[in-house]
Design an enzyme around this catalytic site. Structure first.
Site, PDB file in Angstrom:
ATOM      1  N   SER A 161      -7.393  -6.854 -13.265  1.00 10.14           N
ATOM      2  CA  SER A 161      -6.151  -6.170 -13.607  1.00 10.14           C
ATOM      3  C   SER A 161      -5.376  -5.701 -12.385  1.00 10.14           C
ATOM      4  CB  SER A 161      -6.437  -4.981 -14.528  1.00 10.14           C
ATOM      5  OG  SER A 161      -7.268  -4.048 -13.885  1.00 10.14           O
ATOM      6  N   GLY A 162      -5.929  -5.923 -11.193  1.00  5.81           N
ATOM      7  CA  GLY A 162      -5.157  -5.646  -9.992  1.00  5.81           C
ATOM      8  C   GLY A 162      -5.621  -4.496  -9.150  1.00  5.81           C
ATOM      9  N   CYS A 194      -5.432   1.723  -6.652  1.00  2.00           N
ATOM     10  CA  CYS A 194      -6.157   1.007  -5.601  1.00  2.00           C
ATOM     11  C   CYS A 194      -6.759   1.990  -4.594  1.00  2.00           C
ATOM     12  CB  CYS A 194      -5.234   0.044  -4.870  1.00  2.00           C
ATOM     13  SG  CYS A 194      -4.719  -1.379  -5.867  1.00  2.00           S
ATOM     14  N   HIS A 197      -7.249  -2.180   0.030  1.00  2.00           N
ATOM     15  CA  HIS A 197      -6.249  -2.871   0.856  1.00  2.00           C
ATOM     16  C   HIS A 197      -5.624  -1.937   1.891  1.00  2.00           C
ATOM     17  CE1 HIS A 197      -2.828  -0.920  -1.147  1.00  2.00           C
ATOM     18  NE2 HIS A 197      -3.406  -1.180  -2.322  1.00  2.00           N
ATOM     19  N   TYR A 232       7.583   0.454  -7.328  1.00  5.36           N
ATOM     20  CA  TYR A 232       7.356   0.002  -5.950  1.00  5.36           C
ATOM     21  C   TYR A 232       7.416  -1.525  -5.895  1.00  5.36           C
ATOM     22  CZ  TYR A 232       2.603  -0.597  -7.843  1.00  5.36           C
ATOM     23  OH  TYR A 232       1.546  -0.930  -8.619  1.00  5.36           O
TER      24      TYR A 232
END
Length: 418
Positions: free
Chosen positions: A320-321, A343, A325, A307
């Site tokens: 680490s992200g 996420c 969101h 993606y």
């Protein structure tokens, strides 16, 4: 240079009427006791291994006071520096020798008061001032985060300029790094690694708490030729208690403020193979826009999982992200299925609300996911996933040998995943 203190005694005189009619005058102290003898100058009675003068004393050597003859003895020795720190010492049973039992501070000015008595029991006093040589190697601590208002889960951090590996040195450092709060709470430091400490209370900070972190390391001996330097203090204010609890099984997030539910949001979390981490995380920061690419987390470009997406209203919870969101592409799955790469995704409107509601230090907890437990250190603040007893084991003052957990996040782990 000898300093003999000047004592001033206020005398009171009282007329005493004797029954025979004679009048006498009696003089004494205000309470009527006989006057105590003024201490004599004991300069000739005692000697120091560090005489006062223009030269400075080596802080690596112990301080000694001895009597010059057996015609008297030392009764007490007090040594204090300009910062108000007392120097511990031990007086021999016969009163002939006193020796410091703790290291002197480097680059400090001391005042020493030696009380004595002669063979007749008369009191003597010697006052001496001296300075110690400055250090050539310094250890400082940088407190974090930056001063400001944070959530109830925000740990205080201390980054040392030099590694401290031995336990005694760690004890010295930990005693000198002080965290106080109003209202007061029980808390403790944890040694993440040789250069990093985290401080947290037993339970989350109370709303409205003012937290101050200060260092008393300046001049203090930490190790061989290593002394503490000056460090900037830190002041934090703790805001409302904001907690976001995401249930990966029911695909929903409940947001509370000070214990009251203020929103329930349908979400999607990590799908099989990319399951969201369970456990308590702390908000690390907020980014209104992030470009998220699958290659940053090791997914090859062109694969079925790749993606490259513009992401808005991103609230970071791991280095680490992992974010909370906006994910408009998965609105149909939010509240029903887990389809993300780790996420927590929600609608753009809900993500904007969440972004504006939370602040750094707020709590984001995930339950009922198939993912691993959030790392305690190294990928954000997973500090609250340790029980209080386990946390205290990481202190050099109350626990055993701290775990070697490697506190710093590495650059390869700073990439986002949707």
């Amino acid at each position: 240079m000898n300093h003999t203190p000047h004592f001033r005694t206020v005398l009171s005189c009282t007329l005493v009427v004797v029954t025979l009619g004679a009048v006498a005058t009696a003089c004494g102290e205000p309470d009527g006791h006989p006057l105590a003898a003024q201490p004599y100058d004991a300069a000739r009675q005692v000697s120091f291994n560090a005489d006062a003068g223009d030269h400075k004393v080596d802080p690596d050597k112990p301080l000694e006071v001895t009597t010059k003859s057996r015609s008297g003895r030392i009764t007490d020795v007090t040594v204090i520096d300009d910062a108000g720190r007392y120097l511990a010492g031990e007086l021999s049973a016969d009163g002939l020798r006193w020796r410091s039992t703790a290291p002197l501070a480097a680059g400090a000015r001391y005042t020493m008061r030696v009380a004595t008595e002669d063979e007749d029991g008369a009191p003597g006093l010697r006052v001496l001032t001296f300075e110690t040589k400055p250090a050539t190697r310094f250890l400082t601590a940088e407190f974090g985060p930056k001063s400001g208002t944070y959530g109830v889960g925000q740990p205080v951090t201390a980054k040392l300029s030099t590694a401290v590996k031995d336990k005694e040195g760690r004890r010295v450092v930990e005693r000198a790094l002080r965290v106080s709060s109003k209202p007061g709470v029980e808390g403790s430091w944890y040694w993440v690694d040789d250069k990093t400490l985290h401080y947290r209370p037993k339970d989350y900070w109370p709303t409205g708490t003012v937290v101050n972190a200060t260092s008393n390391l300046a001049g203090v001996k930490v190790g061989n030729k290593l002394y503490g330097g000056r460090s900037e203090p830190l002041r934090l204010t703790i805001g409302d208690r904001i907690e976001a609890i995401t249930d990966a099984a029911s695909h929903s997030m409940v947001v509370k403020r000070n214990g009251e539910v203020i929103n329930t949001i349908p979400v999607t979390t990590g799908k099989p193979g990319f399951a969201t981490r369970n456990g308590i995380k702390v908000v690390l920061g907020k980014e209104s826009f992030v470009r998220m690419r699958s290659t940053s987390i090791g997914i090859a470009e062109g694969s079925s999982e790749s993606y490259d997406l513009p992401v808005y209203w991103a609230t970071r919870v791991t280095w680490s992200g992992e974010y909370v969101h906006a994910a408009p592409w998965s609105v149909g799955s939010q509240g029903f299925a887990n389809v993300s790469h780790g996420c927590t995704g929600m609608s753009t409107a809900d993500a904007a609300w969440f972004f504006k509601t939370v602040k750094e230090g707020d709590i984001v907890e995930v339950v009922n996911s198939y993912g691993d437990i959030m790392d305690t250190f190294g990928n954000g603040f997973g500090d609250w996933n340790l029980s209080w007893d386990k946390w205290r084991e990481g202190s050099a003052l109350t626990g055993g040998t701290p775990q070697e957990t490697g506190g710093a996040a590495v650059a390869a782990r700073l990439r986002p995943a949707v």
